[in-house]
Write a protein that holds these residues in place. Structure first.
Motif, PDB file in Angstrom:
ATOM      1  N   LYS A   1       0.763  -0.841   0.007  1.00 20.21           N
ATOM      2  CA  LYS A   1      -0.265   0.583  -0.166  1.00 20.21           C
ATOM      3  C   LYS A   1       1.107   1.005   0.144  1.00 20.21           C
ATOM      4  N   LEU A   2       2.206   0.886   0.842  1.00 18.81           N
ATOM      5  CA  LEU A   2       2.864   2.238   1.153  1.00 18.81           C
ATOM      6  C   LEU A   2       3.892   2.569  -0.787  1.00 18.81           C
ATOM      7  N   LEU A   3       4.059   1.112  -0.253  1.00 16.85           N
ATOM      8  CA  LEU A   3       5.170   1.652  -2.021  1.00 16.85           C
ATOM      9  C   LEU A   3       4.756   1.567  -2.872  1.00 16.85           C
ATOM     10  N   LYS A   4       3.819   0.819  -3.568  1.00 19.24           N
ATOM     11  CA  LYS A   4       3.716   0.506  -5.062  1.00 19.24           C
ATOM     12  C   LYS A   4       2.091   1.441  -5.087  1.00 19.24           C
ATOM     13  N   GLU A   5       1.340   1.305  -4.233  1.00 20.95           N
ATOM     14  CA  GLU A   5       0.384   2.284  -4.324  1.00 20.95           C
ATOM     15  C   GLU A   5      -0.066   3.574  -3.345  1.00 20.95           C
ATOM     16  N   HIS A   6       1.146   3.901  -2.748  1.00 17.65           N
ATOM     17  CA  HIS A   6       1.229   5.294  -2.577  1.00 17.65           C
ATOM     18  C   HIS A   6       0.197   6.086  -1.539  1.00 17.65           C
ATOM     19  N   GLN A   7      -0.129   4.983  -1.030  1.00 15.49           N
ATOM     20  CA  GLN A   7      -1.284   4.963  -0.172  1.00 15.49           C
ATOM     21  C   GLN A   7      -0.835   4.933   1.081  1.00 15.49           C
TER      22      GLN A   7
ATOM     23  N   ASN B   1       2.877   3.941   9.175  1.00 17.93           N
ATOM     24  CA  ASN B   1       3.076   4.757   7.869  1.00 17.93           C
ATOM     25  C   ASN B   1       4.750   4.434   7.709  1.00 17.93           C
ATOM     26  N   ARG B   2       5.070   3.087   7.967  1.00 18.41           N
ATOM     27  CA  ARG B   2       6.046   2.594   7.392  1.00 18.41           C
ATOM     28  C   ARG B   2       6.874   0.606   7.606  1.00 18.41           C
TER      29      ARG B   2
END
Length: 319
Positions: free
Chosen positions: A41-47, A67-68
């Protein structure tokens, strides 16, 4: 302590998932699946994946999100942090020059957040969480809720979670050998009554809140004695209500369903099954990693992890 140094405490917990029927996954498998989901979600979708822990409550929010989430495969560890969005009263800041407070306005185009760092170890059969204690930020109970929510509602893999604190106080031993409570000494600050779950507060501590509203004290204390001072142990008549209260609270603390940090003091004297008199002191020492650091120099999650790594290694090796 140096004026530039701040005491940071990390507390240690085990994490266990109960899989749904037909799901053949270990707690280790499930936590890795959760982290993979969050990382994508964080790295690929930027969500991100934001959860309101208090979504069922009116006029109250506790919005949290990871957030990490970084997997360290060689060390079999996960480097994480969770944010809690501040809601309600707008915080104030003091400018570098001048002695006045001004509000942080909507011009900042964002939300004020508190961040808690935590690290997950999956080297052994038990999943271990090493979690920063942040009074204003997410707690271990928030992390548990978040993981349970993702594992159940998103991944459809788990129906329940259990987090257990590692404590110096011998809770299991006390539960097994307690026969009769002889006295109780509990101290708590009125504001910390809010840290108690509703069932515990309503059952044992509601009278303390009523008293604090009238007297506005700094601390409240329960002292109860079930034997004559200086007298020998007399246990023919068991103190059933006191025994039930102590056993109930200890089981909740053991299962991390009761915030240990709510109490300034939690002690009781009891007779064990062999007729010996014992003293239980919950706050005599929790298993913690305590650091004194200059927080201004710690600018990344990796640096936070490097600070705690050696002590965490030692703890894992001791299990």
């Amino acid at each position: 302590m140096d004026d530039n140094l701040t005491e940071i405490r990390y507390q240690l917990f085990s994490l266990k998932f109960t899989p749904l029927k037909g799901i053949n996954l270990s707690s280790k498998d499930i936590v890795l699946n959760i982290i993979t989901y969050i990382s994508n979600k964080l790295l690929k979708e930027h969500q991100g994946h934001l959860i309101d822990k208090y979504e069922a409550r009116q006029n109250n929010r506790r919005e949290i999100f990871m957030n990490r989430a970084v997997i360290l495969p060689k060390e079999r560890r996960i480097r994480c942090s969770m944010a809690l969005l501040r809601s309600g009263k707008v915080p104030l800041i003091k400018p570098r020059e001048g002695f006045k407070l001004i509000p942080i306005t909507e011009a900042t185009k964002g939300s004020i957040a508190e961040e808690t760092h935590f690290f997950i170890d999956y080297n052994k059969n038990t999943v271990i969480i090493c979690c920063e204690y942040n009074h204003h930020g997410p707690r271990i109970s928030d992390i548990e809720y978040y993981f349970r929510n993702v594992a159940h509602k998103v991944l459809k893999e788990s129906k329940a979670t259990e987090v257990t604190a590692f404590l110096e106080a011998p809770i299991d031993e006390t539960l097994s050998k307690l026969k009769n409570v002889l006295n109780i000494d509990i101290k708590i600050a009125p504001n910390d009554l809010n840290k108690l779950t509703n069932d515990v507060h309503n059952k044992y501590f509601s009278g303390m809140r009523n008293l604090s509203n009238i007297l506005n004290p700094k601390f409240l204390r329960i002292e109860a004695y079930f034997q004559s001072p200086g007298g020998s142990i007399q246990s023919k008549a068991l103190n059933v209500n006191a025994n039930n209260m102590v056993l109930d609270l200890l089981n909740k603390i053991k299962g991390n369903r009761l915030d240990v940090d709510a109490f300034k003091s939690f002690m009781f004297k009891y007779e064990d099954k062999e007729g010996n008199e014992e003293l239980f002191n919950l706050l005599s020492g929790k298993k913690e990693i305590i650091l004194e650091i200059d927080v201004k120099k710690i600018t990344s999650s990796k640096k936070w992890y490097d600070l705690v790594k050696n002590d965490l290694d030692t703890f894992i090796e001791s299990l």
